[in-house]
Design an enzyme around this catalytic site. Structure first.
Site, PDB file in Angstrom:
ATOM      1  N   ALA A   1       7.829  -3.667   2.787  1.00 39.90           N
ATOM      2  CA  ALA A   1       7.373  -3.066   4.053  1.00 39.90           C
ATOM      3  C   ALA A   1       8.562  -2.645   4.903  1.00 39.90           C
ATOM      4  CB  ALA A   1       6.513  -4.064   4.820  1.00 39.90           C
TER       5      ALA A   1
ATOM      6  N   ARG B   1      23.421  12.865  -6.156  1.00 36.24           N
ATOM      7  CA  ARG B   1      22.563  11.708  -5.913  1.00 36.24           C
ATOM      8  C   ARG B   1      22.165  11.127  -7.269  1.00 36.24           C
ATOM      9  NH1 ARG B   1      24.029  12.921  -1.576  1.00 36.24           N
ATOM     10  NH2 ARG B   1      22.883  13.078   0.395  1.00 36.24           N
TER      11      ARG B   1
ATOM     12  N   ALA C   1       0.832  -1.214   0.000  1.00 35.29           N
ATOM     13  CA  ALA C   1       0.000   0.000   0.000  1.00 35.29           C
ATOM     14  C   ALA C   1       0.859   1.254   0.000  1.00 35.29           C
ATOM     15  CB  ALA C   1      -0.922  -0.001   1.229  1.00 35.29           C
ATOM     16  N   GLY C   2       2.195   1.073   0.066  1.00 35.77           N
ATOM     17  CA  GLY C   2       3.105   2.216   0.147  1.00 35.77           C
ATOM     18  C   GLY C   2       3.443   2.789  -1.220  1.00 35.77           C
TER      19      GLY C   2
ATOM     20  N   GLY D   1       5.769   0.079  -3.145  1.00 36.90           N
ATOM     21  CA  GLY D   1       5.005  -1.170  -3.179  1.00 36.90           C
ATOM     22  C   GLY D   1       3.781  -1.084  -4.079  1.00 36.90           C
TER      23      GLY D   1
ATOM     24  N   LYS E   1      18.474  -1.540   7.434  1.00 36.33           N
ATOM     25  CA  LYS E   1      18.416  -2.016   6.042  1.00 36.33           C
ATOM     26  C   LYS E   1      19.535  -3.025   5.778  1.00 36.33           C
ATOM     27  CE  LYS E   1      15.768  -1.030   3.422  1.00 36.33           C
ATOM     28  NZ  LYS E   1      14.396  -1.637   3.295  1.00 36.33           N
TER      29      LYS E   1
ATOM     30  N   SER F   1      18.813  -0.700   0.070  1.00 38.94           N
ATOM     31  CA  SER F   1      19.033   0.743  -0.034  1.00 38.94           C
ATOM     32  C   SER F   1      20.514   1.078  -0.143  1.00 38.94           C
ATOM     33  CB  SER F   1      18.455   1.461   1.186  1.00 38.94           C
ATOM     34  OG  SER F   1      18.777   2.831   1.120  1.00 38.94           O
TER      35      SER F   1
ATOM     36  N   TYR G   1      18.348   3.839  10.558  1.00 37.16           N
ATOM     37  CA  TYR G   1      17.639   3.288   9.397  1.00 37.16           C
ATOM     38  C   TYR G   1      18.584   2.456   8.526  1.00 37.16           C
ATOM     39  CZ  TYR G   1      15.568   3.317   4.702  1.00 37.16           C
ATOM     40  OH  TYR G   1      15.103   2.953   3.466  1.00 37.16           O
TER      41      TYR G   1
HETATM   42  N1  LIG Z   1      11.807   5.820  -1.234  1.00 33.96           N
HETATM   43  C1  LIG Z   1      13.110   5.626  -1.432  1.00 33.96           C
HETATM   44  O1  LIG Z   1      13.804   6.478  -1.999  1.00 33.96           O
HETATM   45  C2  LIG Z   1      13.763   4.340  -0.966  1.00 33.96           C
HETATM   46  C3  LIG Z   1      15.156   4.214  -1.142  1.00 33.96           C
HETATM   47  C4  LIG Z   1      15.768   3.044  -0.746  1.00 33.96           C
HETATM   48  C5  LIG Z   1      15.026   2.012  -0.188  1.00 33.96           C
HETATM   49  N2  LIG Z   1      13.685   2.155  -0.001  1.00 33.96           N
HETATM   50  C6  LIG Z   1      12.947   1.023   0.572  1.00 33.96           C
HETATM   51  O2  LIG Z   1      11.806   0.759  -0.227  1.00 33.96           O
HETATM   52  C7  LIG Z   1      10.763   0.197   0.571  1.00 33.96           C
HETATM   53  C8  LIG Z   1       9.459   0.952   0.332  1.00 33.96           C
HETATM   54  O3  LIG Z   1       9.637   2.299   0.734  1.00 33.96           O
HETATM   55  P1  LIG Z   1       8.636   3.478   0.325  1.00 33.96           P
HETATM   56  O4  LIG Z   1       9.457   4.639  -0.041  1.00 33.96           O
HETATM   57  O5  LIG Z   1       7.624   2.956  -0.631  1.00 33.96           O
HETATM   58  O6  LIG Z   1       7.973   3.808   1.752  1.00 33.96           O
HETATM   59  P2  LIG Z   1       6.426   3.808   2.196  1.00 33.96           P
HETATM   60  O7  LIG Z   1       6.421   4.252   3.615  1.00 33.96           O
HETATM   61  O8  LIG Z   1       5.599   4.529   1.218  1.00 33.96           O
HETATM   62  O9  LIG Z   1       6.041   2.272   2.128  1.00 33.96           O
HETATM   63  C9  LIG Z   1       6.294   1.360   3.159  1.00 33.96           C
HETATM   64  C10 LIG Z   1       5.013   0.590   3.414  1.00 33.96           C
HETATM   65  O10 LIG Z   1       5.290  -0.402   4.405  1.00 33.96           O
HETATM   66  C11 LIG Z   1       4.187  -0.472   5.292  1.00 33.96           C
HETATM   67  N3  LIG Z   1       4.642  -1.013   6.565  1.00 33.96           N
HETATM   68  C12 LIG Z   1       5.492  -0.439   7.462  1.00 33.96           C
HETATM   69  N4  LIG Z   1       5.669  -1.255   8.518  1.00 33.96           N
HETATM   70  C13 LIG Z   1       4.929  -2.372   8.279  1.00 33.96           C
HETATM   71  C14 LIG Z   1       4.724  -3.575   8.994  1.00 33.96           C
HETATM   72  N5  LIG Z   1       5.307  -3.780  10.186  1.00 33.96           N
HETATM   73  N6  LIG Z   1       3.897  -4.506   8.456  1.00 33.96           N
HETATM   74  C15 LIG Z   1       3.307  -4.302   7.248  1.00 33.96           C
HETATM   75  N7  LIG Z   1       3.466  -3.173   6.529  1.00 33.96           N
HETATM   76  C16 LIG Z   1       4.283  -2.221   7.044  1.00 33.96           C
HETATM   77  C17 LIG Z   1       3.700   0.962   5.397  1.00 33.96           C
HETATM   78  O11 LIG Z   1       2.344   1.007   5.829  1.00 33.96           O
HETATM   79  C18 LIG Z   1       3.894   1.475   3.978  1.00 33.96           C
HETATM   80  O12 LIG Z   1       2.711   1.318   3.213  1.00 33.96           O
HETATM   81  C19 LIG Z   1      11.264   0.259   2.015  1.00 33.96           C
HETATM   82  O13 LIG Z   1      11.752  -1.027   2.360  1.00 33.96           O
HETATM   83  C20 LIG Z   1      12.399   1.252   1.954  1.00 33.96           C
HETATM   84  O14 LIG Z   1      13.368   1.002   2.954  1.00 33.96           O
HETATM   85  C21 LIG Z   1      13.035   3.304  -0.375  1.00 33.96           C
END
Ligand SMILES: NC(=O)c1ccc[n+]([C@@H]2O[C@H](COP(=O)([O-])OP(=O)(O)OC[C@H]3O[C@@H](n4cnc5c(N)ncnc54)[C@H](O)[C@@H]3O)[C@@H](O)[C@H]2O)c1
Ligand SMILES: [Zn+2]
Length: 336
Positions: A60, A231, A9-10, A13, A167, A103, A163
């Site tokens: 997540a 970046r 839902a993120g 994701g 990771k 990450s 964080y």
């Molecule tokens: N956005 C970036 O630039 C970036 C960079 C490197 C890595 N990441 C990684 O990508 C992944 C997604 O990140 P995003 O940017 O979409 O963040 P986001 O916060 O939009 O998505 C994370 C989702 O995980 C869910 N979540 C959190 N804890 C949970 C749990 N205990 N059980 C079930 N669901 C849970 C949240 O509700 C959310 O919907 C993460 O693992 C993050 O570390 C993101």
């Protein structure tokens, strides 16, 4: 394939879910958010979600730079305990394919070369240097200016905040699972992901989202340091496609394989702010010399391995992605 997308839902994701469906796969979601909410730390919820699943795409997590150590326990709980419960469930259910959202933060400061000492690893930047506007890390041996380069997957891990530490631990857990369960694990170490549905400016959101929110309020984006931080901004649809590619590939069993996942085109934070402001029709960014202690100066990856081994290529150019992002609706507070 039926694929469980945790965190589906993120921001990232939800794009993975769309990309999987678009490619003829069957995505199922486990996310604390949303009507069918479920927590990856809950073994029963994980067991239910894994029914009939061929592969898991683990997105997540609790993201962002956070708040020093005040929220360390929550990061460790969501990211590492959550991953452990998920992997135990996969071992029990016999699911042998995992793609993990890794990450670039695991590398700490990027790759640097000193003209005299070759590749060196600068330590954390001193507050006195940052206060004086000296943002560039210098050679730890001779104090000379350094040339930033591209970080390869073989660079040593050097997580610089809570964080980043969680990771890296996720990857170690995935490697342990692969070894003991005979599974194949892939970690896609994402660079700075941006694009539609990026969360609004919480303390955890990425820089592009802060800039976008300022512009939407009619305010000038505030660029930290001198704007020269390098970046690699990679579009969320390209990251989603990388996940689908990695899920469908025959990854080596028994080990964790890591891939840097970036556009391959470094830009500075200042450039990002200027391009976004221009696409939005102003106002111009201001460069204010502020800084955040946990930030690194330059971090840009070499994503050649992902291209060479899995045949993935990013399709959204910086110009096109920024143009779209300047006008995209951010995720609303009600969804966040
Ligand atoms: N956005 C970036 O630039 C970036 C960079 C490197 C890595 N990441 C990684 O990508 C992944 C997604 O990140 P995003 O940017 O979409 O963040 P986001 O916060 O939009 O998505 C994370 C989702 O995980 C869910 N979540 C959190 N804890 C949970 C749990 N205990 N059980 C079930 N669901 C849970 C949240 O509700 C959310 O919907 C993460 O693992 C993050 O570390 C993101
Ligand atoms: Zn030197």
């Amino acid at each position: 394939m039926r694929v469980l997308v945790t965190g589906g839902a993120g921001f990232i994701g939800s794009h993975v879910v769309e990309a999987l469906a678009g490619d003829g796969h069957e995505p199922v979601v486990l996310d604390v958010r949303g009507p069918a909410g479920g927590d990856v730390r809950n073994p029963e919820a994980v067991r239910r979600a894994l029914r009939g699943v061929d592969a898991v795409c683990h997105q997540a997590a609790m993201v962002g730079l956070g708040d020093g150590v005040a929220d360390a326990a929550e990061y460790v709980s969501r990211n590492d305990l959550g991953t452990a419960v998920l992997l135990a469930g996969m071992a029990e259910a016999g699911v042998r394919r995992l793609v993990l959202a890794g990450s670039m933060v695991v590398y700490g400061e990027g790759r640097y070369e000193c003209a005299v000492h070759g590749v060196v690893r600068p330590g954390p930047r001193a507050v006195s240097d940052l206060d004086a506007g000296r943002f560039e890390p210098v050679c730890p041996r001779c104090g000379r200016a350094l040339l930033p380069g591209l970080v390869g997957e073989d660079a040593p891990a050097d997580p610089r905040n809570v964080y980043a530490t969680t990771k890296l631990a996720q990857e170690h857990l995935a490697a342990a699972w692969a070894r003991s369960a005979g599974g194949s694990a892939v970690s896609l170490r994402y660079h700075n992901v941006y694009g539609p549905r990026m969360p609004r400016d919480t303390p955890y959101a990425g820089v592009a989202s802060f800039f976008r929110s300022a512009l939407a309020r009619g305010e000038a984006p505030r660029v930290f340091e001198d704007g020269g931080q390098r970046r690699d901004f990679v579009h969320v649809r390209d990251v989603a496609a990388a996940n689908v590619t990695a899920l469908a590939a025959d990854a080596a069993p028994g080990v964790l394989t890591v891939y840097n996942t970036g556009s391959g085109e470094p830009h500075t934070v200042g450039e990002m702010a200027r391009s976004l402001a221009a696409a939005h029709g102003g106002p111009e960014p201001v460069v204010a010399g502020e800084y955040r202690l946990g930030d690194v100066r330059h971090i840009t990856a070499d994503s050649g391995r992902l291209r060479a081994e899995l045949g993935w290529t990013p399709r959204v150019s910086f110009e096109e992605g920024i143009r779209e992002f300047a006008h995209a609706e951010p995720r609303t507070a009600a969804d966040a």
